[in-house]
Design a protein around this motif. Sequence first.
Motif, PDB file in Angstrom:
ATOM      1  N   GLN B   6       2.425  -2.148  -2.064  1.00 59.93           N
ATOM      2  CA  GLN B   6       1.867  -1.282  -1.036  1.00 59.93           C
ATOM      3  C   GLN B   6       0.772  -2.052  -0.305  1.00 59.93           C
ATOM      4  O   GLN B   6      -0.001  -2.773  -0.927  1.00 59.93           O
ATOM      5  CB  GLN B   6       1.330   0.008  -1.647  1.00 59.93           C
ATOM      6  N   SER B   7       0.735  -1.882   0.993  1.00 59.82           N
ATOM      7  CA  SER B   7      -0.083  -2.758   1.833  1.00 59.82           C
ATOM      8  C   SER B   7      -1.579  -2.634   1.575  1.00 59.82           C
ATOM      9  O   SER B   7      -2.318  -3.607   1.742  1.00 59.82           O
ATOM     10  CB  SER B   7       0.205  -2.488   3.313  1.00 59.82           C
ATOM     11  N   SER B   8      -2.046  -1.475   1.151  1.00 59.98           N
ATOM     12  CA  SER B   8      -3.480  -1.291   0.928  1.00 59.98           C
ATOM     13  C   SER B   8      -3.706  -0.535  -0.374  1.00 59.98           C
ATOM     14  O   SER B   8      -2.935   0.351  -0.717  1.00 59.98           O
ATOM     15  CB  SER B   8      -4.117  -0.479   2.073  1.00 59.98           C
ATOM     16  N   ARG B   9      -4.770  -0.883  -1.094  1.00 60.24           N
ATOM     17  CA  ARG B   9      -5.154  -0.101  -2.254  1.00 60.24           C
ATOM     18  C   ARG B   9      -6.099   1.032  -1.866  1.00 60.24           C
ATOM     19  O   ARG B   9      -6.055   2.101  -2.462  1.00 60.24           O
ATOM     20  CB  ARG B   9      -5.836  -0.978  -3.299  1.00 60.24           C
ATOM     21  N   LEU B  21       1.234   3.841   6.155  1.00 60.98           N
ATOM     22  CA  LEU B  21       1.214   3.274   4.806  1.00 60.98           C
ATOM     23  C   LEU B  21       2.526   2.515   4.619  1.00 60.98           C
ATOM     24  O   LEU B  21       3.603   3.070   4.820  1.00 60.98           O
ATOM     25  CB  LEU B  21       1.088   4.367   3.745  1.00 60.98           C
ATOM     26  N   GLU B  22       2.380   1.238   4.240  1.00 65.80           N
ATOM     27  CA  GLU B  22       3.555   0.389   4.152  1.00 65.80           C
ATOM     28  C   GLU B  22       3.908   0.089   2.699  1.00 65.80           C
ATOM     29  O   GLU B  22       3.033  -0.091   1.848  1.00 65.80           O
ATOM     30  CB  GLU B  22       3.292  -0.939   4.881  1.00 65.80           C
ATOM     31  N   CYS B  23       5.201  -0.012   2.445  1.00 65.63           N
ATOM     32  CA  CYS B  23       5.697  -0.321   1.106  1.00 65.63           C
ATOM     33  C   CYS B  23       6.859  -1.289   1.223  1.00 65.63           C
ATOM     34  O   CYS B  23       7.776  -1.068   2.030  1.00 65.63           O
ATOM     35  CB  CYS B  23       6.150   0.967   0.421  1.00 65.63           C
ATOM     36  N   GLU B 102      15.620   3.066 -13.972  1.00 66.82           N
ATOM     37  CA  GLU B 102      14.259   3.538 -13.799  1.00 66.82           C
ATOM     38  C   GLU B 102      13.810   3.342 -12.357  1.00 66.82           C
ATOM     39  O   GLU B 102      14.396   2.571 -11.599  1.00 66.82           O
ATOM     40  CB  GLU B 102      13.321   2.773 -14.727  1.00 66.82           C
ATOM     41  N   ALA B 103      12.775   4.046 -11.980  1.00 66.94           N
ATOM     42  CA  ALA B 103      12.108   3.828 -10.706  1.00 66.94           C
ATOM     43  C   ALA B 103      10.924   2.890 -10.934  1.00 66.94           C
ATOM     44  O   ALA B 103      10.231   2.988 -11.943  1.00 66.94           O
ATOM     45  CB  ALA B 103      11.627   5.156 -10.126  1.00 66.94           C
ATOM     46  N   PHE B 104      10.724   1.978  -9.999  1.00 63.47           N
ATOM     47  CA  PHE B 104       9.596   1.044 -10.056  1.00 63.47           C
ATOM     48  C   PHE B 104       8.571   1.477  -9.014  1.00 63.47           C
ATOM     49  O   PHE B 104       8.932   1.807  -7.885  1.00 63.47           O
ATOM     50  CB  PHE B 104      10.071  -0.379  -9.776  1.00 63.47           C
ATOM     51  N   PHE B 105       7.318   1.427  -9.415  1.00 61.96           N
ATOM     52  CA  PHE B 105       6.259   1.953  -8.564  1.00 61.96           C
ATOM     53  C   PHE B 105       5.342   0.851  -8.034  1.00 61.96           C
ATOM     54  O   PHE B 105       5.134  -0.165  -8.699  1.00 61.96           O
ATOM     55  CB  PHE B 105       5.401   2.950  -9.352  1.00 61.96           C
ATOM     56  N   GLY B 106       4.783   1.109  -6.857  1.00 60.11           N
ATOM     57  CA  GLY B 106       3.709   0.285  -6.335  1.00 60.11           C
ATOM     58  C   GLY B 106       2.395   0.661  -6.996  1.00 60.11           C
ATOM     59  O   GLY B 106       2.331   1.577  -7.817  1.00 60.11           O
TER      60      GLY B 106
END
Lengths: 118, 114
Positions: B6-9, B21-23, B102-106
């Motif tokens: 994800q582009s920003s924390r 919001l970019e992914c 499974e799903a992978f998360f940012g």
Amino acid sequence: AQTVTQSQPEMSVQEAETVTLSCTYDTSESDYYLFWYKQPPSRQMILVIRQEAYKQQNATENRFSVNFQKAAKSFSLKISDSQLGDAAMYFCAYRRTNYGGSQGNLIFGKGTKLSVKP
Amino acid sequence: DVKVTQSSRYLVKRTGEKVFLECVQDMDHENMFWYRQDPGLGLRLIYFSYDVKMKEKGDIPEGYSVSREKKERFSLILESASTNQTSMYLCASSLYTAMNTEAFFGQGTRLTVV
């Protein structure tokens, strides 16, 4: 619609002890998948363990195991020999097997915050 | 090593601003998701995409839109940010298959709208 309920907003365990996190779900489906995800303070969600509903055998992954009771629609997570690094939010999640469109979506419970005391 | 980025924390935006919001995922996954995470509410699905240019509304799509022009990128757009959109936003991806994947998360973006 499917729902997932985690009735324990917070839990605490002593290091090296065992703790069980509860999860119940509601569905009319006969086949589905269940997951436990961990979210540490770093915020990265990580898969802990998964269970296929058609399998009677409970899944295990090292110190993590589940107690899957299909008739009761219960899916609890047991953490043995708890470690400080186990402290995190734990989410129970449900997914349908008919994989079309948003049916591939995970439905999450509200989470249980686990604290580990040294 | 699989990655969803994800582009920003952390992001702070003003009310009324248009927010992106970019992914990006590098696993060639067909499915991508945007969730919103709020204390006591768990994760709620905003939008879902199972292919380029394909999208479906989730449980709470109001005030949001999405864009998926390339397979690896899924953008969440807040057309006119409001304070009630202050939240943690999580992007995820998974394979389009009936298998038990499974799903992978940012790592999540914490958005504050002031």
